[in-house]
Design an enzyme around this catalytic site. Structure first.
Site, PDB file in Angstrom:
ATOM      1  N   LYS A   1       0.827  -1.214   0.000  1.00 29.05           N
ATOM      2  CA  LYS A   1       0.000   0.000   0.000  1.00 29.05           C
ATOM      3  C   LYS A   1       0.864   1.267   0.000  1.00 29.05           C
ATOM      4  O   LYS A   1       0.604   2.186  -0.762  1.00 29.05           O
ATOM      5  CB  LYS A   1      -0.889   0.062   1.257  1.00 29.05           C
ATOM      6  CG  LYS A   1      -1.870  -1.064   1.420  1.00 29.05           C
ATOM      7  CD  LYS A   1      -2.802  -0.817   2.601  1.00 29.05           C
ATOM      8  CE  LYS A   1      -2.102  -0.756   3.961  1.00 29.05           C
ATOM      9  NZ  LYS A   1      -1.553  -2.041   4.424  1.00 29.05           N
TER      10      LYS A   1
ATOM     11  N   ARG B   1      -9.095   1.073   9.470  1.00 29.59           N
ATOM     12  CA  ARG B   1      -8.655  -0.292   9.756  1.00 29.59           C
ATOM     13  C   ARG B   1      -9.704  -1.068  10.538  1.00 29.59           C
ATOM     14  O   ARG B   1      -9.488  -2.240  10.853  1.00 29.59           O
ATOM     15  CB  ARG B   1      -7.372  -0.253  10.568  1.00 29.59           C
ATOM     16  CG  ARG B   1      -6.110  -0.524   9.751  1.00 29.59           C
ATOM     17  CD  ARG B   1      -4.955  -0.313  10.688  1.00 29.59           C
ATOM     18  NE  ARG B   1      -3.758  -1.004  10.402  1.00 29.59           N
ATOM     19  CZ  ARG B   1      -2.690  -0.443   9.833  1.00 29.59           C
ATOM     20  NH1 ARG B   1      -2.725   0.782   9.386  1.00 29.59           N
ATOM     21  NH2 ARG B   1      -1.577  -1.130   9.707  1.00 29.59           N
TER      22      ARG B   1
ATOM     23  N   ARG C   1      11.590  -6.276   4.534  1.00 33.08           N
ATOM     24  CA  ARG C   1      11.414  -4.833   4.316  1.00 33.08           C
ATOM     25  C   ARG C   1      12.473  -4.030   5.067  1.00 33.08           C
ATOM     26  O   ARG C   1      12.718  -4.248   6.243  1.00 33.08           O
ATOM     27  CB  ARG C   1      10.014  -4.422   4.788  1.00 33.08           C
ATOM     28  CG  ARG C   1       9.755  -2.935   4.691  1.00 33.08           C
ATOM     29  CD  ARG C   1       8.308  -2.610   4.573  1.00 33.08           C
ATOM     30  NE  ARG C   1       7.543  -2.865   5.779  1.00 33.08           N
ATOM     31  CZ  ARG C   1       6.234  -2.627   5.874  1.00 33.08           C
ATOM     32  NH1 ARG C   1       5.569  -2.162   4.847  1.00 33.08           N
ATOM     33  NH2 ARG C   1       5.598  -2.883   6.992  1.00 33.08           N
TER      34      ARG C   1
ATOM     35  N   ARG D   1      11.924  -1.955  10.576  1.00 38.30           N
ATOM     36  CA  ARG D   1      10.916  -1.533  11.547  1.00 38.30           C
ATOM     37  C   ARG D   1      10.809  -2.589  12.632  1.00 38.30           C
ATOM     38  O   ARG D   1      10.790  -3.772  12.334  1.00 38.30           O
ATOM     39  CB  ARG D   1       9.554  -1.423  10.858  1.00 38.30           C
ATOM     40  CG  ARG D   1       9.241  -0.053  10.352  1.00 38.30           C
ATOM     41  CD  ARG D   1       8.015  -0.041   9.503  1.00 38.30           C
ATOM     42  NE  ARG D   1       6.804  -0.506  10.191  1.00 38.30           N
ATOM     43  CZ  ARG D   1       5.586  -0.413   9.670  1.00 38.30           C
ATOM     44  NH1 ARG D   1       5.425   0.112   8.471  1.00 38.30           N
ATOM     45  NH2 ARG D   1       4.537  -0.845  10.323  1.00 38.30           N
TER      46      ARG D   1
ATOM     47  N   ARG E   1       0.371  -8.778  13.669  1.00 40.81           N
ATOM     48  CA  ARG E   1      -0.281  -7.738  12.867  1.00 40.81           C
ATOM     49  C   ARG E   1      -1.173  -8.351  11.790  1.00 40.81           C
ATOM     50  O   ARG E   1      -2.240  -7.832  11.473  1.00 40.81           O
ATOM     51  CB  ARG E   1       0.771  -6.818  12.235  1.00 40.81           C
ATOM     52  CG  ARG E   1       1.387  -5.865  13.252  1.00 40.81           C
ATOM     53  CD  ARG E   1       2.688  -5.271  12.765  1.00 40.81           C
ATOM     54  NE  ARG E   1       2.525  -4.459  11.588  1.00 40.81           N
ATOM     55  CZ  ARG E   1       3.437  -4.351  10.626  1.00 40.81           C
ATOM     56  NH1 ARG E   1       4.567  -5.007  10.701  1.00 40.81           N
ATOM     57  NH2 ARG E   1       3.221  -3.572   9.602  1.00 40.81           N
TER      58      ARG E   1
HETATM   59  P1  AMP Z   1       1.340   0.732   9.316  1.00 42.67           P
HETATM   60  O1  AMP Z   1       2.581   1.501   9.048  1.00 42.67           O
HETATM   61  O2  AMP Z   1       0.164   1.214   8.512  1.00 42.67           O
HETATM   62  O3  AMP Z   1       1.535  -0.755   9.217  1.00 42.67           O
HETATM   63  O4  AMP Z   1       0.943   1.032  10.849  1.00 42.67           O
HETATM   64  C1  AMP Z   1       1.813   0.679  11.919  1.00 42.67           C
HETATM   65  C2  AMP Z   1       1.042   0.557  13.226  1.00 42.67           C
HETATM   66  O5  AMP Z   1       0.400   1.811  13.534  1.00 42.67           O
HETATM   67  C3  AMP Z   1      -0.094  -0.453  13.202  1.00 42.67           C
HETATM   68  O6  AMP Z   1       0.347  -1.770  13.460  1.00 42.67           O
HETATM   69  C4  AMP Z   1      -0.991   0.095  14.318  1.00 42.67           C
HETATM   70  O7  AMP Z   1      -0.471  -0.204  15.599  1.00 42.67           O
HETATM   71  C5  AMP Z   1      -0.871   1.597  14.121  1.00 42.67           C
HETATM   72  N1  AMP Z   1      -1.919   2.115  13.185  1.00 42.67           N
HETATM   73  C6  AMP Z   1      -1.732   2.709  11.962  1.00 42.67           C
HETATM   74  N2  AMP Z   1      -2.904   3.058  11.406  1.00 42.67           N
HETATM   75  C7  AMP Z   1      -3.868   2.699  12.288  1.00 42.67           C
HETATM   76  C8  AMP Z   1      -5.293   2.764  12.296  1.00 42.67           C
HETATM   77  N3  AMP Z   1      -5.969   3.297  11.269  1.00 42.67           N
HETATM   78  N4  AMP Z   1      -5.949   2.271  13.375  1.00 42.67           N
HETATM   79  C9  AMP Z   1      -5.290   1.747  14.423  1.00 42.67           C
HETATM   80  N5  AMP Z   1      -3.960   1.627  14.479  1.00 42.67           N
HETATM   81  C10 AMP Z   1      -3.238   2.095  13.429  1.00 42.67           C
END
Ligand code: AMP
Length: 213
Positions: A15, A90, A129, A161, A172
């Protein structure tokens, strides 16, 4: 053109990579809630302090916090011409709040891109990654840097990360299946869903996405 895009898909589905390309092509902001949260953690803001424990555990940050962050962001002037949401919504609660926000702002319906990849491929991708502090993202299988461990763009050292390490990545993925996957059906029913086969090369996926918009 007023383009509002929502990018759905498991962590590691690509994404963020596609969002960056789309933001460049259509000159609209790329809004990544994950990036915003990571910045808040780094800056040790109140939101950052609240979010960190959830992120480290591979869990979702509470809906109330996320909805406030998004409201604040999409009402900024640079979103007038459209925007790309990467990582939000989400949960169904977040999607309902977003629909209410769009209605109150008199925005048109979004187009929802669903990036589909099988689970085994996701775990492989997440553990491969590598990130650069400048924002570039690499993958040792699908998009390796020219020199291992070093950014092609700025020469800085790449890092992984914390939440991409295997155990948290699995968690996740689990959270994605339970809490986010229902959104596929949610947007399908509203006739807003565009399915994209994301198990392909970056440029092939991008061409396919552009063709659908
Ligand atoms: P991402 O980089 O999108 O994978 O986000 C990393 C982490 O941020 C996720 O595993 C969640 O802990 C938190 N996070 C990001 N976006 C959201 C969301 N819309 N709702 C809840 N937690 C989020």
């Amino acid at each position: 053109m007023n383009m509002i895009l929502i990018l759905l898909g498991a962590p590691g589905a690509g994404k963020g990579t596609q969002a960056k390309l789309l933001a460049e092509k259509y000159k609209i902001p790329h809004i990544s809630t994950g990036d915003m949260l990571r910045q808040a953690v780094k800056d040790k803001t109140l939101i950052g302090k609240q979010a960190k424990q959830y992120m480290d555990a591979g869990q979702l940050v509470p809906d109330g916090v996320m909805i406030e962050i998004i409201k604040e962001r999409v009402t900024q002037a640079d979103c007038n011409k459209g925007f790309i949401l990467d990582g939000f919504p989400r949960t169904v609660v977040q999607a309902d709040a977003l629909a209410a926000l769009f209605a109150s702002m008199k925005l048109k319906q979004p187009q929802v891109l669903n990036f589909a990849v099988v689970d085994a491929e996701i775990i492989k991708r997440l553990s491969a990654r590598w990130m650069c502090p400048c924002g570039a993202v690499y993958n040792t299988f699908t998009n390796p840097p020219q020199k291992a461990g070093v950014c092609d763009l700025c020469g800085k050292k790449l890092y992984q990360r914390d939440d991409d390490k295997e155990e948290t990545a699995r968690k996740r993925l689990d959270v994605y299946r339970k809490q986010t996957q229902p959104l596929i059906e949610y947007y399908q029913q509203k006739n807003l869903l565009i399915n994209i086969d994301a198990a392909r090369a970056i440029d092939a996926i991008f061409k396919d996405v552009v063709k659908h918009l």
